[in-house]
Design a protein around this motif. Structure first.
Motif, PDB file in Angstrom:
ATOM      1  N   GLU A  15       0.771  -1.208  -0.067  1.00 15.82           N
ATOM      2  CA  GLU A  15       0.015   0.135  -0.078  1.00 15.82           C
ATOM      3  C   GLU A  15       0.708   1.317  -0.009  1.00 15.82           C
ATOM      4  O   GLU A  15       0.756   2.325  -0.693  1.00 15.82           O
ATOM      5  CB  GLU A  15      -0.828   0.033   1.334  1.00 15.82           C
ATOM      6  CG  GLU A  15      -1.880  -0.956   1.149  1.00 15.82           C
ATOM      7  CD  GLU A  15      -1.420  -2.411   1.614  1.00 15.82           C
ATOM      8  OE1 GLU A  15      -2.230  -3.454   1.051  1.00 15.82           O
ATOM      9  OE2 GLU A  15      -0.427  -2.498   2.326  1.00 15.82           O
ATOM     10  N   GLN A  16       1.962   1.251   0.972  1.00 17.49           N
ATOM     11  CA  GLN A  16       2.877   2.503   0.740  1.00 17.49           C
ATOM     12  C   GLN A  16       3.254   2.563  -0.379  1.00 17.49           C
ATOM     13  O   GLN A  16       3.551   3.770  -1.209  1.00 17.49           O
ATOM     14  CB  GLN A  16       3.866   2.175   1.926  1.00 17.49           C
ATOM     15  CG  GLN A  16       4.920   3.425   2.338  1.00 17.49           C
ATOM     16  CD  GLN A  16       3.871   4.691   2.637  1.00 17.49           C
ATOM     17  OE1 GLN A  16       3.354   4.693   3.752  1.00 17.49           O
ATOM     18  NE2 GLN A  16       4.151   5.906   2.064  1.00 17.49           N
ATOM     19  N   PHE A  17       3.890   1.678  -1.007  1.00 18.64           N
ATOM     20  CA  PHE A  17       4.861   1.555  -2.314  1.00 18.64           C
ATOM     21  C   PHE A  17       3.832   2.057  -3.487  1.00 18.64           C
ATOM     22  O   PHE A  17       4.130   2.883  -4.171  1.00 18.64           O
ATOM     23  CB  PHE A  17       5.212   0.124  -2.745  1.00 18.64           C
ATOM     24  CG  PHE A  17       6.077   0.178  -3.984  1.00 18.64           C
ATOM     25  CD1 PHE A  17       7.309   0.918  -4.199  1.00 18.64           C
ATOM     26  CD2 PHE A  17       5.416  -0.295  -5.322  1.00 18.64           C
ATOM     27  CE1 PHE A  17       7.825   0.855  -5.502  1.00 18.64           C
ATOM     28  CE2 PHE A  17       6.011  -0.204  -6.428  1.00 18.64           C
ATOM     29  CZ  PHE A  17       7.144   0.319  -6.463  1.00 18.64           C
ATOM     30  N   MET A  18       2.773   1.650  -3.480  1.00 17.44           N
ATOM     31  CA  MET A  18       1.683   2.067  -4.584  1.00 17.44           C
ATOM     32  C   MET A  18       1.376   3.418  -4.227  1.00 17.44           C
ATOM     33  O   MET A  18       1.217   4.203  -5.442  1.00 17.44           O
ATOM     34  CB  MET A  18       0.137   1.179  -4.542  1.00 17.44           C
ATOM     35  CG  MET A  18       0.674  -0.222  -4.988  1.00 17.44           C
ATOM     36  SD  MET A  18      -0.615  -1.265  -4.847  1.00 17.44           S
ATOM     37  CE  MET A  18      -1.818  -0.582  -5.817  1.00 17.44           C
ATOM     38  N   ALA A  19       1.240   3.974  -3.144  1.00 14.32           N
ATOM     39  CA  ALA A  19       0.922   5.453  -3.144  1.00 14.32           C
ATOM     40  C   ALA A  19       2.139   6.279  -3.454  1.00 14.32           C
ATOM     41  O   ALA A  19       1.918   7.273  -4.212  1.00 14.32           O
ATOM     42  CB  ALA A  19       0.548   5.830  -1.490  1.00 14.32           C
ATOM     43  N   GLN A  22       2.634   5.858  -7.407  1.00 17.90           N
ATOM     44  CA  GLN A  22       1.666   6.473  -8.203  1.00 17.90           C
ATOM     45  C   GLN A  22       1.565   8.035  -8.020  1.00 17.90           C
ATOM     46  O   GLN A  22       1.057   8.734  -8.960  1.00 17.90           O
ATOM     47  CB  GLN A  22       0.196   5.962  -8.071  1.00 17.90           C
ATOM     48  CG  GLN A  22       0.261   4.502  -8.615  1.00 17.90           C
ATOM     49  CD  GLN A  22      -1.162   3.608  -8.169  1.00 17.90           C
ATOM     50  OE1 GLN A  22      -1.617   3.731  -7.363  1.00 17.90           O
ATOM     51  NE2 GLN A  22      -1.447   2.855  -9.166  1.00 17.90           N
ATOM     52  N   GLU A  23       2.111   8.352  -6.832  1.00 13.88           N
ATOM     53  CA  GLU A  23       2.377   9.942  -6.847  1.00 13.88           C
ATOM     54  C   GLU A  23       2.933  10.652  -7.721  1.00 13.88           C
ATOM     55  O   GLU A  23       2.972  11.752  -8.207  1.00 13.88           O
ATOM     56  CB  GLU A  23       2.561  10.290  -5.446  1.00 13.88           C
ATOM     57  CG  GLU A  23       2.627  11.688  -5.195  1.00 13.88           C
ATOM     58  CD  GLU A  23       3.166  12.031  -3.527  1.00 13.88           C
ATOM     59  OE1 GLU A  23       3.803  13.101  -3.270  1.00 13.88           O
ATOM     60  OE2 GLU A  23       2.979  11.158  -2.684  1.00 13.88           O
ATOM     61  N   ILE A  24       4.300   9.825  -7.839  1.00 15.36           N
ATOM     62  CA  ILE A  24       5.476  10.228  -8.941  1.00 15.36           C
ATOM     63  C   ILE A  24       4.907   9.753 -10.302  1.00 15.36           C
ATOM     64  O   ILE A  24       5.105  10.609 -11.412  1.00 15.36           O
ATOM     65  CB  ILE A  24       6.658   9.536  -8.497  1.00 15.36           C
ATOM     66  CG1 ILE A  24       6.914  10.382  -7.137  1.00 15.36           C
ATOM     67  CG2 ILE A  24       7.780  10.042  -9.467  1.00 15.36           C
ATOM     68  CD1 ILE A  24       8.098   9.431  -6.316  1.00 15.36           C
TER      69      ILE A  24
END
Length: 171
Positions: A15-19, A22-24
């Motif tokens: 979840e942290q990685f995906m957030a 996808q922010e970048i």
């Protein structure tokens, strides 16, 4: 001489990685981000005499001259108190393309592991080539290296703050 074992690498949560990813890179959907996460390799030393732990690219990149790229590695490091992880570019990329870290040397403090972003290590690179060389680096190749270093504090040190945020959050 005994080598100190002072840290442990692991992945941040999906979840942290995906957030962060996808922010970048908002063009990557959940499926693409999860696929990238599944291929993340933990840092490791190449030889028993190596000081540096190689960080591997989660995707292939092309870095044009004067271009900057922020790479969420998906990695966190649980570091013993009194030690710091310093991040440097891999020397081969520096020699061939003048690939540099934007902050020159990344500093990962031991309390960063408990930050609100799970201590997610992100590495920002710039191609500062003077000969206009393009750096193409394949997924899974080493692009940075981390070295654990002990540090000291002053006799009158009274720091009592606690970290919550990520980059630049302590000042």
């Amino acid at each position: 001489m005994a080598i100190n074992r002072v840290a442990h690498f692991s992945k941040v949560s999906l979840e942290q990685f995906m957030a962060d990813w996808q922010e970048i890179y908002p063009e990557d959907d959940d499926i693409a981000a999860e696929e990238i996460y599944n291929h993340i390799k933990l840092p490791k030393r190449a030889t028993k005499g190596s000081a540096g732990y190689d960080f591997f690219l989660p995707v292939s990149i092309t870095l044009n001259p004067d271009e900057t790229l922020l790479i969420p590695t998906g990695i966190r490091a649980e570091i013993s108190e009194g030690w710091v992880l310093q991040i440097f570019p891999r020397s081969g990329l520096g020699f061939k393309h003048r690939i540099q870290l934007d902050n020159t040397v990344g500093i990962i403090d031991s309390d960063y592991f408990n930050a609100d972003n799970e201590g997610h290590i992100k590495i920002k690179l710039t191609n500062d080539s003077k000969d206009f060389s393009i750096a193409d680096v394949e997924e899974g190749k080493g692009f940075a290296q981390g070295i654990f270093v002990p540090f000291g504090i002053t006799d009158d040190d009274d720091a009592d703050g606690e970290r919550h945020g990520g980059f630049g959050s302590t000042t």
